[in-house]
Design a protein around this motif. Structure first.
Motif, mmCIF file in Angstrom:
data_model
loop_
_atom_site.group_PDB
_atom_site.id
_atom_site.type_symbol
_atom_site.label_atom_id
_atom_site.label_comp_id
_atom_site.label_asym_id
_atom_site.label_seq_id
_atom_site.Cartn_x
_atom_site.Cartn_y
_atom_site.Cartn_z
ATOM 1 N N ALA A 91 0.862 -1.173 0.000
ATOM 2 C CA ALA A 91 0.000 0.000 0.000
ATOM 3 C C ALA A 91 0.901 1.226 0.000
ATOM 4 C CB ALA A 91 -0.891 0.001 1.225
ATOM 5 N N MET A 92 0.373 2.343 -0.538
ATOM 6 C CA MET A 92 1.221 3.526 -0.563
ATOM 7 C C MET A 92 0.376 4.785 -0.370
ATOM 8 S SD MET A 92 4.241 4.408 -3.195
ATOM 9 C CE MET A 92 5.068 5.973 -3.270
ATOM 10 N N PHE A 131 0.648 8.769 -1.094
ATOM 11 C CA PHE A 131 1.467 9.667 -1.898
ATOM 12 C C PHE A 131 1.482 11.070 -1.310
ATOM 13 C CE2 PHE A 131 0.399 6.239 -4.671
ATOM 14 C CZ PHE A 131 1.467 6.131 -5.539
ATOM 15 N N GLN A 132 2.525 11.805 -1.687
ATOM 16 C CA GLN A 132 2.647 13.189 -1.226
ATOM 17 C C GLN A 132 1.439 14.023 -1.667
ATOM 18 O OE1 GLN A 132 6.321 14.989 -2.401
ATOM 19 N NE2 GLN A 132 5.920 16.857 -1.270
ATOM 20 N N SER A 133 1.012 13.814 -2.909
ATOM 21 C CA SER A 133 -0.136 14.571 -3.429
ATOM 22 C C SER A 133 -1.451 13.875 -3.108
ATOM 23 C CB SER A 133 -0.008 14.711 -4.933
ATOM 24 O OG SER A 133 -0.145 13.438 -5.528
ATOM 25 N N ALA A 163 -2.835 11.550 -4.358
ATOM 26 C CA ALA A 163 -3.221 10.762 -5.530
ATOM 27 C C ALA A 163 -4.618 10.174 -5.397
ATOM 28 C CB ALA A 163 -2.195 9.657 -5.793
ATOM 29 N N LEU A 164 -5.563 10.999 -4.943
ATOM 30 C CA LEU A 164 -6.960 10.547 -4.901
ATOM 31 C C LEU A 164 -7.555 10.720 -6.294
ATOM 32 C CD1 LEU A 164 -8.110 12.171 -1.551
ATOM 33 C CD2 LEU A 164 -7.209 9.876 -1.956
ATOM 34 N N PHE A 165 -8.476 9.834 -6.656
ATOM 35 C CA PHE A 165 -9.101 9.925 -7.965
ATOM 36 C C PHE A 165 -10.220 10.967 -7.899
ATOM 37 C CE2 PHE A 165 -7.772 5.414 -7.411
ATOM 38 C CZ PHE A 165 -6.596 5.543 -8.136
ATOM 39 N N PRO A 166 -10.072 12.093 -8.608
ATOM 40 C CA PRO A 166 -10.973 13.218 -8.389
ATOM 41 C C PRO A 166 -12.425 12.937 -8.811
ATOM 42 C CG PRO A 166 -9.510 13.648 -10.240
ATOM 43 C CD PRO A 166 -9.029 12.389 -9.595
ATOM 44 N N HIS A 167 -12.624 11.960 -9.705
ATOM 45 C CA HIS A 167 -13.990 11.723 -10.196
ATOM 46 C C HIS A 167 -14.714 10.671 -9.373
ATOM 47 C CE1 HIS A 167 -11.341 8.751 -11.857
ATOM 48 N NE2 HIS A 167 -12.353 8.013 -12.234
ATOM 49 N N LEU A 168 -14.029 10.053 -8.416
ATOM 50 C CA LEU A 168 -14.663 8.998 -7.625
ATOM 51 C C LEU A 168 -15.028 9.510 -6.237
ATOM 52 C CD1 LEU A 168 -12.420 5.887 -8.429
ATOM 53 C CD2 LEU A 168 -14.578 6.538 -9.481
ATOM 54 N N PHE A 182 -11.048 1.266 -4.160
ATOM 55 C CA PHE A 182 -10.522 1.039 -5.515
ATOM 56 C C PHE A 182 -9.673 -0.235 -5.601
ATOM 57 C CE2 PHE A 182 -7.533 1.480 -9.003
ATOM 58 C CZ PHE A 182 -8.361 1.886 -10.023
ATOM 59 N N LYS A 207 -16.920 13.940 -3.147
ATOM 60 C CA LYS A 207 -15.770 13.777 -4.035
ATOM 61 C C LYS A 207 -14.567 14.454 -3.369
ATOM 62 C CE LYS A 207 -18.123 12.331 -7.827
ATOM 63 N NZ LYS A 207 -18.779 12.993 -8.929
ATOM 64 N N ARG A 212 -7.266 4.447 2.300
ATOM 65 C CA ARG A 212 -7.055 3.600 1.129
ATOM 66 C C ARG A 212 -5.853 2.677 1.346
ATOM 67 N NH1 ARG A 212 -6.363 6.615 -4.499
ATOM 68 N NH2 ARG A 212 -4.307 7.035 -3.659
ATOM 69 N N ASP A 268 5.103 8.459 1.257
ATOM 70 C CA ASP A 268 6.044 9.379 0.633
ATOM 71 C C ASP A 268 5.703 10.813 1.047
ATOM 72 O OD1 ASP A 268 7.916 10.606 -0.900
ATOM 73 O OD2 ASP A 268 6.993 10.132 -2.833
#
Lengths: 321, 290
Positions: A76-77, A79-81, A83-88, A96, A128, A144, A156
């Protein structure tokens, strides 16, 4: 459980990671610490499978995963940003991975409920990511990673996008979650405070190489190199050249006393709980030798005032030239 | 009320507005009015005939033929060129060598004017000396008359249109792909999603705004772009490849029936307005996910 052996990565002529070796034990929180560009993120990506090492091997629970695809490693990871899926929706973001891995629906629901309780996202499942604050996004990313129940969780710089207050809160929270769930974590950060306060062990990196691997106390009390000595602690350790070696002394271990080494005050920097005093310890006619002194409370020294400084011998560190 | 500030604004808008009115809105209204009138000849005064022109239109087999052709033309070219555009964009956006050359190669058809493209393809399609039939001849197949056969003419036009349009749409997709954070795809890969799942669940939904923009433009182009008909088939044989706009041109300038042409123009305008309306009302509201 994770064993990284002599992995290296070059970009063209530039060696980003040079023969990095370390291991992570079951349930251990290991921080990869170092200044920007020291290769810590690249190392994490190689463990995740997003980059391939040029040499070396990575073993997870005795299995060589060096050439496996990211999905096959089942890590599992965070991320710094984020990394969420903006449309979900938040719910689908968290699930996911379970959907991709075809986990049965009932099991998905069960795990979702428990993880949502853990990170406190109950009211936001149908929103969202765009409708959430930075801290809430961070929680979704965390959820997640937790819901996957992966053997190893990679993080990260997960807190670098949060403001200072929230960062402190999340630091405590992530550490508490990790200990409660017994997660094995590799946590990449350039912030020594994060590494010192959260990690069981720290891998301190510099220029793609390991500088020192130790528990936080050992990094602080017994730094093996000048780099380690100066990277851990704030302000960094004073290094004074003395004869055939370098003498290291931390600012918080220097006292302003009646007698000892003569010094001249250059400036005082008041921080509230303490004052960082900058002083010159060179004799007449020599080049300046600056030391920083952490003085408890509010120091009221005039510039050019002459003082004496001293320290306990057990707080001295010695490094060969 | 027009106060001083308003007046200034109107004055600034005036040049653009007068051009728009003179060359777009006024002719539109004029055509609309003309579609309700008729005259025996060019010099005779026109008279109001109500819906007569529309009645004639509904009885005109060629009108129905071009509508049907236009429908198949849109259906045949739009989804295929969009699909191709996405594939090409994904390809040239990946970490392969020579992506700039590939991008240029894919984009070349778009740089060329439609007339040039049509002339190139005229050579491809020619019955005896054409590239396609020469290639088919090498493997011993007698190629068909691509543009002369009523069963093939429209399809041949569609193939050429797809070739021309896909590269153009690719540019939009490429731009959209490059705004997406690579970390999203890293995250999806780590979560164990395979390439198809990543495309279906992540890439395609995130490209939706682009897809809808491209879709509208492709649909409008399917009605608006008929330059190639002048070179390749002139709508023939026997209207097999005729499209609405080309039929309007023929009616107005070959058959010199400007009244019936106006009637057809109104149908065309309504169709285009409907497509634009769908974009504004339905799609704009539904595609935003942020």
């Amino acid at each position: 459980m994770l064993k990284v052996e002599e992995i290296s990565r070059k970009y063209g002529e530039l060696t980003v990671v040079d023969k990095l070796s370390f291991s992570v034990n079951q349930g251990e929180f290991v921080a990869l610490l170092g200044p920007s560009g020291c290769g810590k993120s690249t190392s994490l990506k190689m463990i995740a499978g997003l980059e391939t090492p040029d040499a070396g091997s990575i073993e997870l629970e005795g299995r060589n995963i060096t050439r496996l695809s990211p999905g096959e490693r089942k890590l599992a990871m965070v991320f710094q940003s984020y990394a969420l899926f903006p449309h979900l929706k938040v719910e689908d973001n968290i699930l996911f991975g379970l959907q991709a891995r075809k986990v049965p629906k009932g099991e998905q629901k069960k795990r979702l409920d428990s993880v949502v309780d853990l990170v406190g996202l109950g009211d936001h499942l149908q929103k969202k990511p765009g409708q959430l604050s930075g801290g809430q996004c961070q929680r979704v990313a965390l959820a997640r990673a937790i819901v996957a129940e992966a053997k190893l969780c990679l993080m990260d710089e997960p807190l670098s996008n949060l403001d200072a207050k929230l960062r402190n809160e999340m630091r405590t929270e992530i550490r508490a979650l990790q200990q409660r769930l017994g997660m094995s974590v590799i946590y990449v950060t350039h912030d020594q405070v994060e590494a010192m306060s959260m990690a069981d062990r720290i891998v301190l990196m510099n220029n793609g190489k390991v500088e020192q691997i130790d528990v936080p106390e050992a990094l602080y009390n017994n730094p093996k190199t000048i780099f380690t000595a100066q990277f851990i602690g704030s302000p960094p350790m004073n290094i004074i050249k003395s004869g055939s070696e370098n003498l290291g002394i931390r600012p918080e271990h220097i006292e302003i006393s009646e007698q000892g080494m003569p010094a001249t005050i250059l400036s005082c920097d008041y921080h509230g709980a303490d004052t960082i005093v900058l002083a010159d310890i060179s004799g007449q006619g020599e080049d300046q030798k600056l030391v920083k002194i952490r003085y408890p409370g509010h120091a009221l020294f005039a510039s050019d005032q002459n003082i004496s400084i001293s320290w306990a011998p057990q707080n001295e560190h010695r490094f060969p030239l | 009320m027009i106060n001083r500030l308003n007046l200034k604004a109107w004055l600034l808008l005036l040049p653009a507005l007068s051009l728009l009115i003179a060359f777009t809105h006024w002719p539109t209204l004029k055509s609309f009015w003309r579609s309700f009138t008729w005259a025996r000849s060019d010099v005779a005064p026109s008279q109001f005939v109500g819906l007569d022109n529309y009645r004639i239109m509904l009885d005109d087999p060629v009108f129905w033929k071009v509508i049907e052709n236009n429908f198949w033309y849109a259906l045949g070219t739009v989804p295929t060129s969009i699909g191709l555009a996405i594939m090409m964009a994904l390809w040239v956006n990946s970490k392969i060598r020579c992506t700039s050359l590939l991008r240029l190669a894919f984009f070349t058809p778009t740089i060329l004017p439609m007339i040039t493209v049509a002339n190139i393809w005229l050579f491809f399609y020619s019955p005896n000396i054409g590239l396609f039939n020469q290639l088919l001849g090498l493997v011993g197949i007698a190629g068909p008359n691509w543009l002369g056969d009523p069963d093939l003419a429209l399809s041949s036009l569609m193939v050429m249109t797809i070739w021309k349009e896909a590269g153009f749409f690719m540019i939009f997709y490429l731009a959209a792909l490059q705004t997406l954070s690579p970390e999203l795809f890293d995250a999806a890969k780590l979560e164990g999603a395979n390439a198809w799942r990543i495309f279906r669940k992540i890439t395609f939904p995130l490209l939706m705004p682009t897809t809808l923009f491209v879709l509208i433009n492709a649909l409008l182009n399917a009605f608006k772009l008929v330059d190639h008909l002048f070179i390749l088939t002139k709508g023939g044989p026997n209207n097999a490849s005729n499209l609405l706009l080309y039929y309007i041109y023929e009616t107005a300038f070959s058959f010199l029936d400007s009244y019936y042409a106006a009637t057809l123009t109104v149908v065309m305008l309504l169709t285009l307005a409907l497509i634009a309306l769908v974009q504004i009302l339905v799609i704009d509201r539904r595609i935003h996910y942020r």
